[in-house]
Design a protein around this motif. Structure first.
Motif, PDB file in Angstrom:
ATOM      1  N   TYR A  97      14.944 -36.399  43.124  1.00  0.00           N
ATOM      2  CA  TYR A  97      15.498 -35.912  41.866  1.00  0.00           C
ATOM      3  C   TYR A  97      16.428 -34.743  42.190  1.00  0.00           C
ATOM      4  O   TYR A  97      16.205 -34.016  43.156  1.00  0.00           O
TER       5      TYR A  97
ATOM      6  N   PHE B  64      17.801 -39.378  37.584  1.00  0.00           N
ATOM      7  CA  PHE B  64      17.234 -38.448  38.560  1.00  0.00           C
ATOM      8  C   PHE B  64      17.657 -37.006  38.290  1.00  0.00           C
ATOM      9  O   PHE B  64      17.240 -36.101  38.978  1.00  0.00           O
TER      10      PHE B  64
ATOM     11  N   SER C 123       9.127 -37.550  36.945  1.00  0.00           N
ATOM     12  CA  SER C 123       8.558 -38.048  38.194  1.00  0.00           C
ATOM     13  C   SER C 123       8.566 -39.572  38.140  1.00  0.00           C
ATOM     14  O   SER C 123       8.660 -40.152  37.050  1.00  0.00           O
TER      15      SER C 123
ATOM     16  N   ASP D 208       8.812 -41.925  34.839  1.00  0.00           N
ATOM     17  CA  ASP D 208      10.158 -42.419  34.572  1.00  0.00           C
ATOM     18  C   ASP D 208      10.417 -43.880  34.932  1.00  0.00           C
ATOM     19  O   ASP D 208      11.381 -44.458  34.443  1.00  0.00           O
TER      20      ASP D 208
ATOM     21  N   ILE E 236      11.427 -31.845  44.048  1.00  0.00           N
ATOM     22  CA  ILE E 236      12.458 -32.867  43.831  1.00  0.00           C
ATOM     23  C   ILE E 236      12.223 -34.149  44.626  1.00  0.00           C
ATOM     24  O   ILE E 236      13.012 -35.079  44.534  1.00  0.00           O
TER      25      ILE E 236
END
Length: 195
Positions: free
Chosen positions: A87, A104, A109, A113, A159
């Motif tokens: 992400y 993203f 997460s 998603d 991320i």
């Protein structure tokens, strides 16, 4: 001399370590020690089976399907393949990244998603069932996963997430963004084959 060599390698590799993940965004798969990015693919059309509805005067459902080119993915995986979701909320003004990888930039997460979906193979294409239409019941937009496979998400950093598959059979699959009420198949998907 030894200190100079170590200092040289440290100074050479430090920028790589600092910036290696800064431009990473999307889904990557790790097969053994080879990592490769899964590029998103877009659908090439829609189908609706209306024969049953016509014969039953609208009582039976008509199935809506989204089709994708090619009978198989170029991304080959196996049951031991790990997937990494990166992400990046700091895409900035990069229009190409925003249009392709928007999920993203705003996502939470992979477990929130994305869905793991198995394609239905149809000749030279792959399809996803994305809903039904019925004269009396109306429209139901909901992509069927077509699989009992599951995925486990491990947070690596704020991320980066590691995704492993469980109970997966050989076939054609994709990670599909679920951000808009289950209608993710109308958007790009990230496809792969399990051999």
């Amino acid at each position: 001399m030894k200190k100079q060599t170590i200092l040289f390698f440290f100074l050479t590799l430090l920028p790589c370590a600092l910036f290696a993940q800064s431009d990473s965004i999307g889904i990557y798969m790790l097969n053994g020690d080879v990592i490769s990015q899964i590029e998103p693919i877009k659908n090439n059309g829609y189908k609706a089976n209306t024969l049953g509805a016509a014969v039953s005067m609208g009582i039976a459902n008509s199935t809506i399907r989204v089709t994708f080119k090619e009978p198989t993915s170029k991304n080959k995986a196996n049951r031991d393949t790990s997937f990494y979701f990166y992400y990046n909320p700091n895409i900035g003004n990069n229009a190409r990244l925003l249009m392709t990888y928007y999920m993203f930039a705003t996502g939470v997460s992979p477990e929130v998603d994305f869905s793991l979906v198995k394609f239905i193979k149809k000749g030279k294409t792959r399809e996803l069932k994305t809903g039904t239409v019925n004269v009396y019941a109306g429209v139901n937009i909901n992509t069927e996963t077509n699989t009992n496979a599951r995925f486990l998400v491990t947070k690596v950093s704020d991320i980066k997430y590691k995704v492993t598959l469980h109970d997966v059979d050989p076939g054609e699959y994709c990670f599909m963004y679920d951000g808009i009420n289950g209608s993710g198949a109308y958007m790009p998907v990230f496809d792969f084959s399990i051999e």
